[in-house]
Design an enzyme around this catalytic site. Structure first.
Site, short mmCIF file in Angstrom:
data_model
loop_
_atom_site.label_atom_id
_atom_site.label_comp_id
_atom_site.label_asym_id
_atom_site.label_seq_id
_atom_site.Cartn_x
_atom_site.Cartn_y
_atom_site.Cartn_z
N ALA A 181 0.97 -1.38 0.17
CA ALA A 181 0.22 -0.08 0.53
C ALA A 181 1.04 0.98 0.01
CB ALA A 181 -0.60 0.14 0.76
N ASP A 182 0.56 2.29 -0.51
CA ASP A 182 0.83 3.49 -0.42
C ASP A 182 -0.27 4.36 -0.06
OD1 ASP A 182 3.75 5.07 -0.80
OD2 ASP A 182 2.49 6.27 -1.64
N THR A 183 0.45 5.35 0.78
CA THR A 183 -0.76 6.92 1.01
C THR A 183 0.22 8.16 0.73
OG1 THR A 183 -1.88 5.74 2.78
CG2 THR A 183 -2.42 7.89 2.74
#
Length: 208
Positions: A80-82
């Protein structure tokens, strides 16, 4: 039972998956992030794909050109990346305290969006792979912050490892006026959407 690997060193993401009853092993990606997109939703999906693919390649031979989902699988890698986006500005993790203050000043008294891109890579015992990527968006409104409030919050050190220079689950909670969408997405991982996407793929993570 299969194995679930989280391609992230984020303790918040690990806690969110454990909160919903999943056992995960941590294997963070270490490669350099390369961004070729500009829209925040495209950026987070691109980066989540890079992280997950890198870790999957370390686990078993990853055939990146294989677009079909193969079942049954032995390993599920989740990456994931935010990012935080305010108007046309994408905010990642601050480089230093001055950068954190800049970000918080930009967010002060305004609504912004938090985007998390998530990628699944499925690997079977023969090393065959399938991948699935999506993103979740949550809108957050922050109260107007005075300069002393920003300085005091930055001095806690909490903003330094967080996209947008704040943690909604931490000391910054007192500055949040409203939220539209998934709270956990702002923390770092949209676990409800993850479960929904796995269901759509015919995967029950509790029977993995």
């Amino acid at each position: 039972m299969g194995q679930i690997i989280l391609a992230s060193a984020s303790p918040r993401r690990k806690e969110l998956l454990e909160q919903i009853g999943l056992e995960v092993e941590i294997c963070p990606a270490k490669g350099e992030e390369v961004i070729s997109k500009s829209a925040p939703e495209e950026v987070v999906m691109e980066l989540s794909e890079q992280k997950t693919t890198e870790v999957a390649a370390m686990v078993k031979t990853y055939e990146s050109g294989h677009g079909e989902l193969m079942t049954p699988q032995d390993i599920l890698v989740i990456g994931a990346d935010t990012v935080v986006a305010c108007d046309d500005t994408i905010l990642g993790k601050p480089k230093d305290e001055a950068d954190a203050k800049r970000m918080l000043t930009l967010l002060s008294g305004r609504k912004h969006a938090v985007y998390t891109g998530v990628t699944f890579v499925f690997l079977d015992k023969n090393g065959r792979a399938g991948a699935h990527t999506f993103y979740e968006k949550t809108e957050v409104t922050m109260k107007p912050l005075s300069e002393p409030e920003i300085d005091r919050y930055v001095a806690t050190g909490e903003p330094m490892d967080k996209a947008g220079a704040y943690g909604i689950q931490g000391k910054c909670a007192i500055y949040i006026e409203g939220i539209e969408g998934d709270y956990n997405n702002v923390v770092g991982l949209p676990v409800a959407r993850i479960y929904k996407e796995l269901q759509k793929l015919g995967i029950d993570p509790y029977l993995w």
